[in-house]
Scaffold this active site. Structure first.
Site, PDB file in Angstrom:
ATOM      1  N   TYR A  42       0.836  -1.201   0.000  1.00  0.00           N
ATOM      2  CA  TYR A  42       0.000   0.000   0.000  1.00  0.00           C
ATOM      3  C   TYR A  42       0.880   1.264   0.000  1.00  0.00           C
ATOM      4  O   TYR A  42       0.498   2.285  -0.528  1.00  0.00           O
ATOM      5  CB  TYR A  42      -0.873   0.052   1.259  1.00  0.00           C
ATOM      6  CG  TYR A  42      -2.105  -0.821   1.281  1.00  0.00           C
ATOM      7  CD1 TYR A  42      -2.329  -1.827   0.341  1.00  0.00           C
ATOM      8  CD2 TYR A  42      -3.063  -0.631   2.276  1.00  0.00           C
ATOM      9  CE1 TYR A  42      -3.475  -2.617   0.402  1.00  0.00           C
ATOM     10  CE2 TYR A  42      -4.213  -1.407   2.337  1.00  0.00           C
ATOM     11  CZ  TYR A  42      -4.417  -2.402   1.406  1.00  0.00           C
ATOM     12  OH  TYR A  42      -5.548  -3.175   1.476  1.00  0.00           O
ATOM     13  N   CYS A  73      -2.110  -1.262  10.248  1.00  0.00           N
ATOM     14  CA  CYS A  73      -1.334  -0.741   9.112  1.00  0.00           C
ATOM     15  C   CYS A  73      -1.214   0.769   9.273  1.00  0.00           C
ATOM     16  O   CYS A  73      -2.232   1.478   9.276  1.00  0.00           O
ATOM     17  CB  CYS A  73      -2.067  -1.078   7.815  1.00  0.00           C
ATOM     18  SG  CYS A  73      -1.286  -0.433   6.326  1.00  0.00           S
ATOM     19  N   ASN A  74       0.002   1.262   9.399  1.00  0.00           N
ATOM     20  CA  ASN A  74       0.208   2.710   9.535  1.00  0.00           C
ATOM     21  C   ASN A  74      -0.206   3.452   8.266  1.00  0.00           C
ATOM     22  O   ASN A  74      -0.729   4.563   8.326  1.00  0.00           O
ATOM     23  CB  ASN A  74       1.690   3.003   9.810  1.00  0.00           C
ATOM     24  CG  ASN A  74       2.124   2.556  11.182  1.00  0.00           C
ATOM     25  OD1 ASN A  74       2.077   3.313  12.134  1.00  0.00           O
ATOM     26  ND2 ASN A  74       2.554   1.314  11.300  1.00  0.00           N
ATOM     27  N   THR A  75       0.055   2.828   7.121  1.00  0.00           N
ATOM     28  CA  THR A  75      -0.215   3.487   5.838  1.00  0.00           C
ATOM     29  C   THR A  75      -1.719   3.673   5.645  1.00  0.00           C
ATOM     30  O   THR A  75      -2.179   4.758   5.261  1.00  0.00           O
ATOM     31  CB  THR A  75       0.366   2.639   4.690  1.00  0.00           C
ATOM     32  OG1 THR A  75       1.735   2.350   4.980  1.00  0.00           O
ATOM     33  CG2 THR A  75       0.275   3.364   3.367  1.00  0.00           C
ATOM     34  N   CYS A 181       5.986   1.023  10.464  1.00  0.00           N
ATOM     35  CA  CYS A 181       5.246   0.142   9.542  1.00  0.00           C
ATOM     36  C   CYS A 181       5.180  -1.231  10.200  1.00  0.00           C
ATOM     37  O   CYS A 181       6.198  -1.729  10.699  1.00  0.00           O
ATOM     38  CB  CYS A 181       5.978   0.065   8.204  1.00  0.00           C
ATOM     39  SG  CYS A 181       5.402  -1.268   7.124  1.00  0.00           S
TER      40      CYS A 181
END
Ligand code: DGL
Length: 258
Positions: A42, A73-75, A181
């Site tokens: 991502y 998920c950090n993204t 991440c």
């Protein structure tokens, strides 16, 4: 009391690090994990693409009847947490790079995250709010998620990838590394050994997955959503890529030390 499962998702295998951390403190809960590895990484996609994929992953879990969703998920968090909270009537717990606790360490702070995370407004706003601009070196580690998704998690592969992403840092001692991440948590010892060697330091590692697991526990408690058993709770794994990925998720879950 509520024995419905809690849904976790990530672009692939990375969020298993958060799932296992939650399992360590919540032995009774039932968990569902969805890894969208068909669409990983991502972190090298546009904000709109990440938002679309994140909402699809959220819908997958919501339709399974989960009582809460963990964006492991950090993204995805950076791009879509507000949309997720507007879309569902259940709690949505998210990730945040652990920059705040890292400020207590000495020296410069190296934040390693995906290229998308370190350029998105949510992360830039965090650094500004903490007045941490002078302390933080943010690095978008292009290629590292792909390396981990492809099972190249040994020290040599991780060091080779980091060698291409982390710039030479002119001045200042690196005292801390923030794992921004969830994939990187799976190779945390190799990240520490790379940074220690490259910058002649003994850095302290900060990882937001512990805070996310504790936040989940707190929200369940506050909203009366926790289950009391029977223990042990269960885990069920799903993937956008099929059975082979599911076997990999299970293996990583069993091996990862939270
Ligand atoms: N694990 C995700 C995170 O925490 C990123 C993975 C990706 O780039 O797909 O940001």
């Amino acid at each position: 009391m509520n024995s419905k499962p809690i849904g976790f998702f990530d672009s692939g295998v990375g969020g298993i690090s958060v799932l296992k951390t939650a399992r360590a403190i919540m032995p009774f809960e039932n968990f569902i994990y969805y890894g969208d590895d068909l669409n990983a990484p991502y972190g090298e996609k546009t904000e709109e693409q990440i938002q679309r994929l994140t909402l699809a992953a959220g819908d997958f879990l919501y339709k399974k009847g989960v009582k809460a969703i963990v964006m492991a998920c950090n993204t995805a968090t950076s791009a879509a947490v507000i949309m997720m909270r507007e879309r569902y009537s259940i709690p949505v717990i998210s990730m945040e790079p652990a920059v705040k606790p890292a400020l207590f360490a000495k020296g410069q702070i190296l934040v390693l995250a995906t290229p998308a995370t370190v350029t998105q407004a949510r992360y830039l706003g965090l650094i500004e709010r903490l007045c941490a601009q002078d302390r933080v070196v943010s690095v978008g580690c292009s290629g590292l998620v792909e390396c981990i998704e492809n099972g190249r998690m040994g020290e040599a592969d991780v060091h080779a990838c980091l060698g291409q992403c982390i710039p030479a840092i002119g001045s200042g001692h690196i005292g801390a590394v923030v794992i921004g991440c969830t994939h990187y948590s799976l190779v945390e010892p190799h990240i520490k050994s790379y940074v220690d060697h490259a910058f002649d330091t003994d850095c302290v590692v900060f990882d937001g997955r512990h805070g996310t697991a504790r936040r989940l526990e707190q929200v369940l408690f506050e909203q009366g959503l926790q289950t009391e058993g029977p223990a042990p709770g269960s885990e069920a794994f799903f993937s956008s890529c099929g059975d082979k990925s599911i076997q990999n998720f299970e293996a990583v879950f069993h091996h990862f030390e939270p």
